[in-house]
Motif scaffolding. Structure first.
Motif, PDB file in Angstrom:
ATOM      1  N   ALA A 156      41.631  29.742  37.647  1.00 38.60           N
ATOM      2  CA  ALA A 156      42.530  30.256  36.476  1.00 38.60           C
ATOM      3  C   ALA A 156      41.792  30.629  35.384  1.00 38.60           C
ATOM      4  CB  ALA A 156      43.375  28.973  35.561  1.00 38.60           C
ATOM      5  N   THR A 157      40.403  31.431  34.962  1.00 36.46           N
ATOM      6  CA  THR A 157      40.030  31.746  34.702  1.00 36.46           C
ATOM      7  C   THR A 157      40.405  33.747  33.854  1.00 36.46           C
ATOM      8  OG1 THR A 157      38.132  32.807  35.359  1.00 36.46           O
ATOM      9  CG2 THR A 157      38.268  30.203  34.928  1.00 36.46           C
ATOM     10  N   VAL A 158      39.850  33.372  32.659  1.00 33.71           N
ATOM     11  CA  VAL A 158      40.093  35.353  32.053  1.00 33.71           C
ATOM     12  C   VAL A 158      39.695  36.628  32.882  1.00 33.71           C
ATOM     13  CG1 VAL A 158      39.548  36.792  30.262  1.00 33.71           C
ATOM     14  CG2 VAL A 158      40.981  34.300  29.623  1.00 33.71           C
ATOM     15  N   GLU A 159      37.772  35.661  33.079  1.00 37.81           N
ATOM     16  CA  GLU A 159      37.265  36.722  34.473  1.00 37.81           C
ATOM     17  C   GLU A 159      38.255  36.611  35.966  1.00 37.81           C
ATOM     18  OE1 GLU A 159      34.498  34.982  31.007  1.00 37.81           O
ATOM     19  OE2 GLU A 159      36.427  33.923  32.884  1.00 37.81           O
ATOM     20  N   PHE A 160      38.535  35.857  36.298  1.00 39.30           N
ATOM     21  CA  PHE A 160      39.056  35.637  37.657  1.00 39.30           C
ATOM     22  C   PHE A 160      40.353  36.936  37.447  1.00 39.30           C
ATOM     23  CE2 PHE A 160      41.862  34.534  41.385  1.00 39.30           C
ATOM     24  CZ  PHE A 160      41.234  35.300  42.343  1.00 39.30           C
ATOM     25  N   LEU A 161      41.198  36.802  36.896  1.00 40.11           N
ATOM     26  CA  LEU A 161      42.382  36.676  36.375  1.00 40.11           C
ATOM     27  C   LEU A 161      42.502  38.289  36.075  1.00 40.11           C
ATOM     28  CD1 LEU A 161      44.601  34.391  34.482  1.00 40.11           C
ATOM     29  CD2 LEU A 161      44.915  35.171  36.848  1.00 40.11           C
ATOM     30  N   SER A 162      41.719  38.475  35.414  1.00 40.75           N
ATOM     31  CA  SER A 162      40.778  40.765  35.396  1.00 40.75           C
ATOM     32  C   SER A 162      40.333  40.793  36.690  1.00 40.75           C
ATOM     33  CB  SER A 162      39.562  40.569  34.031  1.00 40.75           C
ATOM     34  OG  SER A 162      40.153  40.017  33.351  1.00 40.75           O
ATOM     35  N   GLU A 163      39.933  40.197  37.599  1.00 41.33           N
ATOM     36  CA  GLU A 163      39.950  40.865  38.500  1.00 41.33           C
ATOM     37  C   GLU A 163      40.950  40.837  39.494  1.00 41.33           C
ATOM     38  OE1 GLU A 163      36.862  41.465  40.957  1.00 41.33           O
ATOM     39  OE2 GLU A 163      36.521  42.067  38.884  1.00 41.33           O
ATOM     40  N   ILE A 164      41.895  39.949  39.266  1.00 39.28           N
ATOM     41  CA  ILE A 164      43.289  40.289  39.990  1.00 39.28           C
ATOM     42  C   ILE A 164      44.328  41.200  39.117  1.00 39.28           C
ATOM     43  CG2 ILE A 164      45.902  38.968  40.556  1.00 39.28           C
ATOM     44  CD1 ILE A 164      44.561  36.391  40.683  1.00 39.28           C
ATOM     45  N   ALA A 165      43.633  42.027  38.223  1.00 41.83           N
ATOM     46  CA  ALA A 165      44.540  42.676  37.034  1.00 41.83           C
ATOM     47  C   ALA A 165      43.765  43.975  37.751  1.00 41.83           C
ATOM     48  CB  ALA A 165      44.393  42.192  35.844  1.00 41.83           C
ATOM     49  N   ARG A 166      42.930  43.973  38.015  1.00 41.35           N
ATOM     50  CA  ARG A 166      42.345  45.473  38.737  1.00 41.35           C
ATOM     51  C   ARG A 166      42.614  45.527  39.766  1.00 41.35           C
ATOM     52  NH1 ARG A 166      38.256  45.739  42.445  1.00 41.35           N
ATOM     53  NH2 ARG A 166      38.047  43.578  42.732  1.00 41.35           N
ATOM     54  N   VAL A 167      43.222  44.702  41.119  1.00 45.45           N
ATOM     55  CA  VAL A 167      43.528  44.767  42.378  1.00 45.45           C
ATOM     56  C   VAL A 167      44.920  45.619  42.093  1.00 45.45           C
ATOM     57  CG1 VAL A 167      44.016  43.926  44.073  1.00 45.45           C
ATOM     58  CG2 VAL A 167      41.786  43.146  43.480  1.00 45.45           C
ATOM     59  N   LEU A 168      45.331  44.995  41.257  1.00 45.83           N
ATOM     60  CA  LEU A 168      46.740  45.028  40.932  1.00 45.83           C
ATOM     61  C   LEU A 168      47.101  47.050  40.805  1.00 45.83           C
ATOM     62  CD1 LEU A 168      48.797  42.164  39.253  1.00 45.83           C
ATOM     63  CD2 LEU A 168      49.589  43.499  41.672  1.00 45.83           C
TER      64      LEU A 168
END
Length: 292
Positions: A156-168
């Motif tokens: 749930a970190t901002v860093e990992f969620l940013s990775e998800i946003a990159r993939v989307l």
């Protein structure tokens, strides 16, 4: 010959496949007595667990009916949502990351996992799978990861969620299943993390959870484009397990706020253990269940 319960040791506990007494092709997937998935082999559009139905409704309203999507799932178990998407959006290409290899093999052996069109299940840590994925490679990412009844707060970190946003892809949909109780410190922190990354965010939950009366599932959905709030709100008000659909401002008014979770400021507090008890009989022999 009647259906029978199947038991097997898996990496994160003792798994069971339990035949549903009310649906001839229905199965509950449980680990250490905690429900992980419900699968109906005859009707993959049947979503028994309320939080799964909420995500399904968000998907249904985010794209026109029948539109194929490219989907990535972090957490697999019985792969209920991939089965649902395959049935309602033919031609979809889907990947599910599930770290528990013996559980994957159990589901593959007994619940027709290989017959789900367009689905690839990878025995791999979902975080690594997302980090290896190409930019703009998925329309849908669903995060639903628990380990032996414990919440994977590091996702749930901002860093990992940013990775998800990159993939989307632009306009894609992110959905996360969270579990919390009490003052909701983890859920509010995770929600704040999502808000740091995505401009459009909603929270879906039963009112009793948001009012801190009991622990339960909280689903967060997010996108770079508008979300179907009105439709979700109307559906949730009429659902058997009433669901509230709140904006960030509404959630803050009801439950308060918390700072985002980051790698430098991780969540270190206690999160209530997940409780999705399998169906049991009460003292009068009547069927009862509580999936929250």
């Amino acid at each position: 010959m009647g259906r029978v319960r199947v038991e097997r040791s898996v990496w994160f506990g003792e798994a069971e496949l339990l035949p549903d007494p009310h649906r001839d092709a229905g199965w509950t997937v449980a680990v250490d007595g905690v429900t992980q998935s419900f699968v109906d082999l005859a009707d993959p559009t049947y979503l028994k667990l309320p939080y799964v139905a909420w995500i399904g409704q968000a998907i249904d309203r985010h794209w026109p009916p029948g539109t194929a999507v490219s989907a990535t799932y972090l957490g697999g178990a019985g792969c209920t949502l991939p089965r649902y998407v395959a049935a309602t959006r033919p031609g979809s290409e889907q990947t599910a990351f599930e770290l528990d290899e013996p559980l994957v093999e159990l589901v593959r052996e007994h619940l027709a996992l290989d017959e789900v069109p367009g689905l690839e299940v990878r025995v791999q840590d979902g975080r690594a799978g997302v980090r290896d994925a190409q930019d703009d490679s998925a329309d849908l990412v669903v995060l639903d990861v628990f380990r032996a009844g414990s919440v994977a707060t590091e996702l749930a970190t901002v860093e990992f969620l940013s990775e998800i946003a990159r993939v989307l892809r632009p306009g894609g949909l992110f959905a996360a299943n969270i579990w919390d109780g009490g003052e909701l410190p983890f859920a509010l922190g995770a929600f704040a993390s999502v808000c740091e990354v995505f401009p459009h965010v909603l929270v879906l939950a039963e009112p009793a959870v948001l009012l801190r009366r009991r622990a339960g599932n909280i689903v967060v959905v997010a996108s770079t484009r508008d979300l179907p709030r009105a439709g979700l709100d109307a559906w949730g008000a009429a659902a058997a397990n009433r669901m509230s659909c709140l904006t960030p401002r509404q959630l803050a008014a009801v439950a308060g706020t918390a700072p985002p979770i980051t790698e430098a400021n991780p969540h270190t507090g206690q999160v209530p253990p997940v409780r999705h008890p399998r169906e049991q009989r009460d003292l009068n022999g009547n069927q009862r269940s509580d999936f929250h």
